[in-house]
Design a protein around this motif. Structure first.
Motif, PDB file in Angstrom:
ATOM      1  N   LEU A 105       0.824  -1.207   0.000  1.00 51.01           N
ATOM      2  CA  LEU A 105       0.000   0.000   0.000  1.00 51.01           C
ATOM      3  C   LEU A 105       0.859   1.258   0.000  1.00 51.01           C
ATOM      4  CD1 LEU A 105      -2.746  -1.095   2.517  1.00 51.01           C
ATOM      5  CD2 LEU A 105      -3.005  -0.789   0.055  1.00 51.01           C
ATOM      6  N   ALA A 106       1.924   1.252   0.773  1.00 48.28           N
ATOM      7  CA  ALA A 106       2.797   2.428   0.853  1.00 48.28           C
ATOM      8  C   ALA A 106       3.457   2.721  -0.489  1.00 48.28           C
ATOM      9  CB  ALA A 106       3.857   2.225   1.927  1.00 48.28           C
ATOM     10  N   LEU A 107       3.786   1.683  -1.236  1.00 52.34           N
ATOM     11  CA  LEU A 107       4.400   1.891  -2.543  1.00 52.34           C
ATOM     12  C   LEU A 107       3.447   2.574  -3.513  1.00 52.34           C
ATOM     13  CD1 LEU A 107       6.308  -1.481  -2.959  1.00 52.34           C
ATOM     14  CD2 LEU A 107       7.296   0.781  -2.498  1.00 52.34           C
ATOM     15  N   GLU A 108       2.152   2.369  -3.326  1.00 54.24           N
ATOM     16  CA  GLU A 108       1.145   2.966  -4.203  1.00 54.24           C
ATOM     17  C   GLU A 108       0.697   4.349  -3.744  1.00 54.24           C
ATOM     18  OE1 GLU A 108      -2.169   0.355  -4.313  1.00 54.24           O
ATOM     19  OE2 GLU A 108      -0.971  -1.366  -4.900  1.00 54.24           O
ATOM     20  N   ALA A 109       0.957   4.672  -2.489  1.00 53.14           N
ATOM     21  CA  ALA A 109       0.376   5.876  -1.894  1.00 53.14           C
ATOM     22  C   ALA A 109       1.179   7.131  -2.205  1.00 53.14           C
ATOM     23  CB  ALA A 109       0.301   5.694  -0.380  1.00 53.14           C
ATOM     24  N   ALA A 110       0.526   8.240  -1.972  1.00 55.29           N
ATOM     25  CA  ALA A 110       1.217   9.527  -2.062  1.00 55.29           C
ATOM     26  C   ALA A 110       2.282   9.578  -0.970  1.00 55.29           C
ATOM     27  CB  ALA A 110       0.215  10.659  -1.872  1.00 55.29           C
ATOM     28  N   GLU A 111       3.307  10.356  -1.188  1.00 57.50           N
ATOM     29  CA  GLU A 111       4.426  10.405  -0.255  1.00 57.50           C
ATOM     30  C   GLU A 111       4.026  10.871   1.142  1.00 57.50           C
ATOM     31  OE1 GLU A 111       7.846  12.489  -1.747  1.00 57.50           O
ATOM     32  OE2 GLU A 111       7.514  11.679  -3.741  1.00 57.50           O
ATOM     33  N   ASP A 112       2.990  11.680   1.241  1.00 58.92           N
ATOM     34  CA  ASP A 112       2.627  12.229   2.543  1.00 58.92           C
ATOM     35  C   ASP A 112       1.709  11.310   3.352  1.00 58.92           C
ATOM     36  OD1 ASP A 112       0.490  12.550   0.832  1.00 58.92           O
ATOM     37  OD2 ASP A 112      -0.089  14.504   1.628  1.00 58.92           O
ATOM     38  N   PHE A 113       1.392  10.142   2.841  1.00 58.61           N
ATOM     39  CA  PHE A 113       0.502   9.242   3.556  1.00 58.61           C
ATOM     40  C   PHE A 113       1.324   8.145   4.206  1.00 58.61           C
ATOM     41  CE2 PHE A 113      -2.671   6.057   4.355  1.00 58.61           C
ATOM     42  CZ  PHE A 113      -3.798   6.794   4.670  1.00 58.61           C
ATOM     43  N   GLU A 114       1.182   8.002   5.511  1.00 56.86           N
ATOM     44  CA  GLU A 114       1.926   6.979   6.232  1.00 56.86           C
ATOM     45  C   GLU A 114       0.983   5.851   6.628  1.00 56.86           C
ATOM     46  OE1 GLU A 114       4.360   8.209   9.453  1.00 56.86           O
ATOM     47  OE2 GLU A 114       4.829  10.120   8.489  1.00 56.86           O
ATOM     48  N   PHE A 115       1.457   4.645   6.470  1.00 61.16           N
ATOM     49  CA  PHE A 115       0.679   3.479   6.873  1.00 61.16           C
ATOM     50  C   PHE A 115       1.204   2.970   8.199  1.00 61.16           C
ATOM     51  CE2 PHE A 115      -0.069   3.680   2.403  1.00 61.16           C
ATOM     52  CZ  PHE A 115      -1.406   3.366   2.309  1.00 61.16           C
ATOM     53  N   ASP A 116       0.295   2.453   8.983  1.00 59.82           N
ATOM     54  CA  ASP A 116       0.722   1.836  10.219  1.00 59.82           C
ATOM     55  C   ASP A 116       0.474   0.338  10.132  1.00 59.82           C
ATOM     56  OD1 ASP A 116      -2.002   1.541  10.615  1.00 59.82           O
ATOM     57  OD2 ASP A 116      -2.144   3.359  11.803  1.00 59.82           O
ATOM     58  N   GLN A 117       0.513  -0.291  11.238  1.00 60.81           N
ATOM     59  CA  GLN A 117       0.439  -1.746  11.310  1.00 60.81           C
ATOM     60  C   GLN A 117      -0.966  -2.292  11.100  1.00 60.81           C
ATOM     61  OE1 GLN A 117       3.248  -3.580  11.705  1.00 60.81           O
ATOM     62  NE2 GLN A 117       2.036  -5.433  11.531  1.00 60.81           N
ATOM     63  N   ASP A 118      -1.983  -1.434  11.088  1.00 63.47           N
ATOM     64  CA  ASP A 118      -3.361  -1.921  11.098  1.00 63.47           C
ATOM     65  C   ASP A 118      -3.694  -2.865   9.955  1.00 63.47           C
ATOM     66  OD1 ASP A 118      -3.925  -0.604  13.443  1.00 63.47           O
ATOM     67  OD2 ASP A 118      -4.791   1.133  12.456  1.00 63.47           O
ATOM     68  N   PHE A 119      -3.281  -2.531   8.733  1.00 62.97           N
ATOM     69  CA  PHE A 119      -3.618  -3.407   7.610  1.00 62.97           C
ATOM     70  C   PHE A 119      -2.896  -4.739   7.701  1.00 62.97           C
ATOM     71  CE2 PHE A 119      -5.143   0.498   5.503  1.00 62.97           C
ATOM     72  CZ  PHE A 119      -6.440   0.067   5.294  1.00 62.97           C
ATOM     73  N   ASP A 120      -1.667  -4.716   8.187  1.00 55.64           N
ATOM     74  CA  ASP A 120      -0.955  -5.977   8.375  1.00 55.64           C
ATOM     75  C   ASP A 120      -1.635  -6.815   9.459  1.00 55.64           C
ATOM     76  OD1 ASP A 120       0.883  -5.414   6.382  1.00 55.64           O
ATOM     77  OD2 ASP A 120       2.292  -4.474   7.771  1.00 55.64           O
ATOM     78  N   ASP A 121      -2.156  -6.158  10.493  1.00 56.58           N
ATOM     79  CA  ASP A 121      -2.885  -6.877  11.540  1.00 56.58           C
ATOM     80  C   ASP A 121      -4.158  -7.505  10.995  1.00 56.58           C
ATOM     81  OD1 ASP A 121      -0.925  -6.098  13.331  1.00 56.58           O
ATOM     82  OD2 ASP A 121      -2.134  -4.514  14.247  1.00 56.58           O
ATOM     83  N   VAL A 122      -4.875  -6.759  10.151  1.00 62.77           N
ATOM     84  CA  VAL A 122      -6.095  -7.291   9.533  1.00 62.77           C
ATOM     85  C   VAL A 122      -5.744  -8.484   8.648  1.00 62.77           C
ATOM     86  CG1 VAL A 122      -7.937  -6.790   7.867  1.00 62.77           C
ATOM     87  CG2 VAL A 122      -7.408  -5.144   9.672  1.00 62.77           C
ATOM     88  N   ARG A 123      -4.702  -8.337   7.848  1.00 65.82           N
ATOM     89  CA  ARG A 123      -4.285  -9.430   6.949  1.00 65.82           C
ATOM     90  C   ARG A 123      -3.901 -10.674   7.757  1.00 65.82           C
ATOM     91  NH1 ARG A 123       0.798  -9.265   2.747  1.00 65.82           N
ATOM     92  NH2 ARG A 123       0.105 -10.997   1.477  1.00 65.82           N
ATOM     93  N   ALA A 124      -3.109 -10.495   8.811  1.00 64.36           N
ATOM     94  CA  ALA A 124      -2.698 -11.631   9.643  1.00 64.36           C
ATOM     95  C   ALA A 124      -3.902 -12.278  10.320  1.00 64.36           C
ATOM     96  CB  ALA A 124      -1.684 -11.169  10.692  1.00 64.36           C
ATOM     97  N   PHE A 125      -4.867 -11.463  10.754  1.00 62.70           N
ATOM     98  CA  PHE A 125      -6.069 -11.980  11.396  1.00 62.70           C
ATOM     99  C   PHE A 125      -6.850 -12.874  10.427  1.00 62.70           C
ATOM    100  CE2 PHE A 125     -10.505 -11.730  12.730  1.00 62.70           C
ATOM    101  CZ  PHE A 125     -10.408 -11.991  14.084  1.00 62.70           C
ATOM    102  N   TYR A 126      -7.044 -12.390   9.197  1.00 65.19           N
ATOM    103  CA  TYR A 126      -7.766 -13.183   8.199  1.00 65.19           C
ATOM    104  C   TYR A 126      -6.985 -14.445   7.837  1.00 65.19           C
ATOM    105  CZ  TYR A 126     -11.829 -10.293   7.277  1.00 65.19           C
ATOM    106  OH  TYR A 126     -13.042  -9.644   7.383  1.00 65.19           O
TER     107      TYR A 126
END
Length: 141
Positions: A105-126
């Motif tokens: 996601l970070a590779l696709e995003a604008a430079e000013d947008f920071e990702f945190d661990q939440d999406f990785d947590d969702v992915r690991a949960f699923y």
């Protein structure tokens, strides 16, 4: 006010889930339903920071499906935002296989947008739910 996303792994034998059953999962003690709060529940506070990517019209439909239940019937059970959703084990496996991680996601995003661990947590949960053959119930409140 922040949006709190809750995902709960569920034994598929408890499906179909009724509105009253879902309400009890979100607002009562999930442990009383045989759910281990430490292993079977994922809560993400401040989900409102990530809602844009979870929007059904975003370029990431699997995120929307995992976190908002798009493609699944919404069940009204008293949640503050959108209705609850239930994914059966087959849908959980599909979602787990298709969710991007935060680096993608970070590779696709604008430079000013920071990702945190939440999406990785969702992915690991699923992924854990898929390995366990479980259903997933989710909703925002």
């Amino acid at each position: 006010m922040s949006v709190w996303l809750t995902l709960i792994k569920l034994d598929p034998a408890l499906l179909p889930a009724t509105p009253s059953f879902l309400e009890s999962l979100f607002f009562d003690s999930p442990a009383s339903k045989g759910i281990n709060p430490d292993e079977d529940v994922l809560g993400i506070d401040n989900f409102d920071d990530l809602v844009d990517l979870a929007d059904p019209s975003s370029p990431h439909p699997w995120i929307a499906r995992a976190t908002r239940g798009t493609g699944t019937a919404q069940i009204d059970c008293g949640l503050r935002y959108w209705g609850a959703f239930v994914h059966d084990p087959a849908a959980v496996a599909q979602i787990a296989a298709n969710l991007p991680n935060s680096i993608e996601l970070a590779l696709e995003a604008a430079e000013d947008f920071e990702f945190d661990q939440d999406f990785d947590d969702v992915r690991a949960f699923y992924r854990r739910a898929a390995r366990e053959g479980r259903a997933v119930v989710g909703g925002a409140h």
